[in-house]
Write a protein that holds these residues in place. Structure first.
Motif, PDB file in Angstrom:
ATOM      1  N   VAL A 252     120.798 128.845  27.128  1.00  0.00           N
ATOM      2  CA  VAL A 252     121.652 130.008  27.338  1.00  0.00           C
ATOM      3  C   VAL A 252     123.069 129.464  27.441  1.00  0.00           C
TER       4      VAL A 252
ATOM      5  N   TYR B 161     114.451 129.924  29.232  1.00  0.00           N
ATOM      6  CA  TYR B 161     115.298 128.997  28.485  1.00  0.00           C
ATOM      7  C   TYR B 161     115.118 127.602  29.066  1.00  0.00           C
TER       8      TYR B 161
ATOM      9  N   ASN C 245     119.193 125.931  20.095  1.00  0.00           N
ATOM     10  CA  ASN C 245     119.160 127.364  19.845  1.00  0.00           C
ATOM     11  C   ASN C 245     119.831 128.081  21.010  1.00  0.00           C
ATOM     12  N   CYS C 246     120.942 128.776  20.725  1.00  0.00           N
ATOM     13  CA  CYS C 246     121.766 129.361  21.783  1.00  0.00           C
ATOM     14  C   CYS C 246     121.608 130.877  21.866  1.00  0.00           C
ATOM     15  N   ALA C 247     121.555 131.365  23.086  1.00  0.00           N
ATOM     16  CA  ALA C 247     121.667 132.790  23.381  1.00  0.00           C
ATOM     17  C   ALA C 247     122.657 132.895  24.534  1.00  0.00           C
TER      18      ALA C 247
ATOM     19  N   ARG D  43     115.947 125.547  23.771  1.00  0.00           N
ATOM     20  CA  ARG D  43     116.536 126.881  23.885  1.00  0.00           C
ATOM     21  C   ARG D  43     117.511 126.878  25.063  1.00  0.00           C
TER      22      ARG D  43
ATOM     23  N   THR E  80     124.421 135.258  27.971  1.00  0.00           N
ATOM     24  CA  THR E  80     124.535 136.368  28.900  1.00  0.00           C
ATOM     25  C   THR E  80     125.844 136.205  29.649  1.00  0.00           C
TER      26      THR E  80
ATOM     27  N   LYS F  49     127.883 129.934  21.634  1.00  0.00           N
ATOM     28  CA  LYS F  49     127.678 129.173  20.399  1.00  0.00           C
ATOM     29  C   LYS F  49     128.657 128.011  20.257  1.00  0.00           C
TER      30      LYS F  49
END
Length: 270
Positions: free
Chosen positions: A164, A202, A183-185, A162, A187, A167
């Motif tokens: 941060v 993360y 898996n990207c998120a 995971r 901020t 994409k």
């Protein structure tokens, strides 16, 4: 330049407390101004700035510079003085990291600052008041979120991790085949990207393109003291307050993850 190794648990304690008090006060000011409404505009480089950025910069300068007149000052919102680069100890400040989020009503922003000694951070604080999260670290003394000890995850492989990151970080152009399954998120604040790696929320963070000292230095120490590493995209440890404040991207996480990134990333990815 090499940062001094800690010789005592009290090393930089006074400066760390001064920093934490100032950043907390500055965060409260920024939150109050946000609720009241602030004007914002674009700087000459196209990045946004607001009345609050400047007000927070002034407050931090008053709380930090006035008490430590021999220290240098490096802030996103202040022109760097020629003498700053020659100073062994330098305050580095990002008055509001994530200004676009701040003026847009999001809570993904923070006030971040740190103290450098010989080009490396020795005390750091980041306050996200809209999230009620206060991150802080001191060299050799660990990292904490709201007083609780933080530690990076022990994730040892990129696939399934995971991150941060934007994409675009997993585009084919940036990686040797095969592209890792990450898996990207995201901020807005670069400092907060470091912080959520330090908490273990993360596994890592990666950002491409040139970044500035004030985007990186506070989070660098926070991740380091949480048991992780922060390096540039060449796999090198950051040295701050050099001729240029621009750095070659960012990767943060455990040693194992950063070793794998360095191995699998194209050298021209930045």
């Amino acid at each position: 330049m090499q940062a001094p190794e800690p010789t005592s648990t009290n090393l930089w304690q006074k400066e760390h407390q001064l920093l934490c008090d100032a950043v907390r006060e500055a965060g409260e000011l920024a939150l109050h101004m946000c609720k009241s409404g602030v004007d914002s505009w674009d700087k000459t480089d196209g990045t946004p700035v607001s009345e609050a950025d400047l007000a927070v910069d002034r407050l931090l300068a008053a709380r930090l510079r006035d008490v430590t007149p021999d220290f240098g000052w490096l802030s996103e919102e202040t022109t760097r003085e020629d003498a700053t680069q020659m100073k062994p100890n330098v305050w580095v400040v990002d008055p509001i990291d994530g200004t676009s989020a701040y003026v847009g009503g999001s809570n993904h922003w923070c006030v971040g600052a740190c103290l450098l000694s010989q080009g490396r951070p020795v005390a750091a604080a980041a306050f996200a008041p809209a999230q009620n999260r206060f991150y802080e670290a001191r060299l050799g003394a660990g990292a904490r979120l709201n007083g609780n000890v933080m530690h990076v995850t022990d994730k040892s492989g990129l696939d399934g991790s995971r991150f941060v990151a934007h994409k675009s970080a997993i585009s084919q152009s940036k990686w040797k085949s095969p592209v890792p399954h990450i898996n990207c998120a995201m901020t807005t604040s670069l400092i907060l990207r470091h912080c959520v790696v330090a908490t273990g929320e993360y596994d890592g963070a990666i950002a491409f393109g040139k970044k500035h000292d004030w985007d990186l230095a506070p989070g660098d120490l926070i991740v380091h003291e949480a048991g992780g590493r922060t390096l540039d995209l060449d796999g090198k440890r950051f040295v701050y307050n050099r001729n240029s404040t621009r750095q070659n991207g960012l990767m943060a996480g455990s040693k194992a993850l950063l070793d794998e990134i360095s191995e699998r990333l194209h050298t021209v990815a930045a």
